[in-house]
Write an enzyme that holds these catalytic residues in place. Structure first.
Site, PDB file in Angstrom:
ATOM      1  N   HIS A 118      11.729   4.577   3.009  1.00 49.66           N
ATOM      2  CA  HIS A 118      11.303   3.602   1.660  1.00 49.66           C
ATOM      3  C   HIS A 118      10.940   2.744   1.363  1.00 49.66           C
ATOM      4  O   HIS A 118      10.699   1.827   0.302  1.00 49.66           O
ATOM      5  CB  HIS A 118      13.142   2.644   2.782  1.00 49.66           C
ATOM      6  CG  HIS A 118      12.468   1.749   3.819  1.00 49.66           C
ATOM      7  ND1 HIS A 118      11.906   2.319   5.239  1.00 49.66           N
ATOM      8  CD2 HIS A 118      11.625   0.480   3.599  1.00 49.66           C
ATOM      9  CE1 HIS A 118      10.934   1.358   5.608  1.00 49.66           C
ATOM     10  NE2 HIS A 118      11.329  -0.105   4.668  1.00 49.66           N
ATOM     11  N   ASP A 148      13.790   9.356   6.933  1.00 50.63           N
ATOM     12  CA  ASP A 148      12.992   8.514   5.524  1.00 50.63           C
ATOM     13  C   ASP A 148      11.982   7.973   6.799  1.00 50.63           C
ATOM     14  O   ASP A 148      11.269   7.284   7.022  1.00 50.63           O
ATOM     15  CB  ASP A 148      13.741   6.622   6.976  1.00 50.63           C
ATOM     16  CG  ASP A 148      12.760   5.521   5.911  1.00 50.63           C
ATOM     17  OD1 ASP A 148      12.336   5.298   4.618  1.00 50.63           O
ATOM     18  OD2 ASP A 148      12.987   4.532   6.518  1.00 50.63           O
ATOM     19  N   GLY A 213       7.408  -5.028   6.964  1.00 55.28           N
ATOM     20  CA  GLY A 213       6.146  -5.002   6.403  1.00 55.28           C
ATOM     21  C   GLY A 213       5.250  -3.373   7.446  1.00 55.28           C
ATOM     22  O   GLY A 213       4.576  -3.209   7.342  1.00 55.28           O
ATOM     23  N   ASN A 214       6.225  -3.759   9.068  1.00 59.73           N
ATOM     24  CA  ASN A 214       5.440  -3.139   9.857  1.00 59.73           C
ATOM     25  C   ASN A 214       5.744  -1.633   9.330  1.00 59.73           C
ATOM     26  O   ASN A 214       5.305  -0.243  10.193  1.00 59.73           O
ATOM     27  CB  ASN A 214       6.338  -3.799  11.142  1.00 59.73           C
ATOM     28  CG  ASN A 214       5.208  -4.177  12.277  1.00 59.73           C
ATOM     29  OD1 ASN A 214       5.356  -5.363  12.675  1.00 59.73           O
ATOM     30  ND2 ASN A 214       3.778  -3.047  11.797  1.00 59.73           N
ATOM     31  N   SER A 215       6.970  -0.994   8.844  1.00 58.91           N
ATOM     32  CA  SER A 215       7.392   0.279   8.066  1.00 58.91           C
ATOM     33  C   SER A 215       6.525   0.562   7.785  1.00 58.91           C
ATOM     34  O   SER A 215       5.405   0.587   6.740  1.00 58.91           O
ATOM     35  CB  SER A 215       8.826  -0.592   7.168  1.00 58.91           C
ATOM     36  OG  SER A 215       9.531  -0.668   7.761  1.00 58.91           O
TER      37      SER A 215
END
Length: 256
Positions: A118, A148, A213-215
């Protein structure tokens, strides 16, 4: 016309006095009304500007300085003084285009980036930037919708990288680090533990703070210094982060 007639006519046209040029009471009233009207207009414009500024600050300020993030920024500064953390951070990259950005990490000295699907969906062109300022174009070589998970290829030599853990090398309550780019910040380090309910065939549950934003951030074992998971989300109901276990990452790793 005789001189006498002219003199008689001139007697009917007196020269204006100085008082005729001074403002009278009516002039003052008109001027006061004009000044009050202009003052009201200025106050109205000022009020509109204040409202617009207030709305803008409420939309932008929480993104730039989220007060709930001050604590984790302090913790990141403290952890970043450690030599091992400094080394891990060199391999954590920013993935971005002109509109969005996310986190990923490099696992090969020739350039293989791990992140979430994503993060790179609809991102074009994809740019990868290392903490030293070096940036390069990237292409997706593998993407797993169910997990993901995405792998990106970049071209480089002797690039900073971090190692992946072997399967079954983590346990509940193990201490971990998470490094990423949350809330418009970069290279933020936080710590936590693997929580009860984690499963190599399901998800890793983390107590470390996870934000937008940590993804794509690596979950690093503080004991082995290797990646044991990839952050992809946080719980909406409890203070828990979710990560893809290393066992599932290894299964999808291109060119095993």
């Amino acid at each position: 016309m005789s001189r006498q007639d002219r003199n008689e006519n001139e007697e009917h046209f007196d020269e204006p006095s100085l008082e005729d040029f001074l403002p009278n009471e009516e002039d003052k009233i008109v001027k006061d009304r004009q000044m009050k009207h202009q003052s009201l207009i200025r106050k109205f414009i000022a009020a509109i500007l204040v409202i617009v500024l207030f709305i803008s600050l409420n939309q932008v300020w929480p993104r730039v300085i989220n007060f709930s993030s001050i604590k984790f920024l302090q913790k990141s500064s403290e952890l970043s003084k450690q030599d091992d953390i400094k080394e891990y951070k060199e391999a954590v990259v920013t993935i971005q285009d002109q509109y969005t950005k996310g986190t990923g990490f490099n696992i090969s000295e020739t350039g293989l980036i791990v992140t979430n699907k994503h993060v790179v969906d609809d991102m074009h062109p994809i740019t990868v930037m290392f903490p030293n300022g070096e940036w390069m174009a990237a292409e997706i070589i593998s993407a797993e919708t169910d997990l993901d998970l995405a792998f990106l290829k970049i071209k480089g030599e002797k690039l900073p990288h971090i190692s992946l853990s072997e399967p079954d090398e983590w346990l509940v309550q193990d201490h971990i680090y998470v490094i990423g780019n949350p809330l418009f910040h970069n290279q933020i380090v936080n710590e936590g533990n693997i929580l009860q309910g984690s499963d190599k065939n399901g998800v890793l549950r983390l107590s470390a703070p996870i934000y937008k934003g940590n993804s794509g951030s690596p979950v690093i074992s503080s004991e082995s210094g290797k990646v044991i998971g990839v952050v992809y989300a946080k719980s909406m109901t409890e203070d828990v982060g979710y990560a893809i276990p290393i066992e599932q990452v290894l299964e999808k790793l291109p060119n095993k």
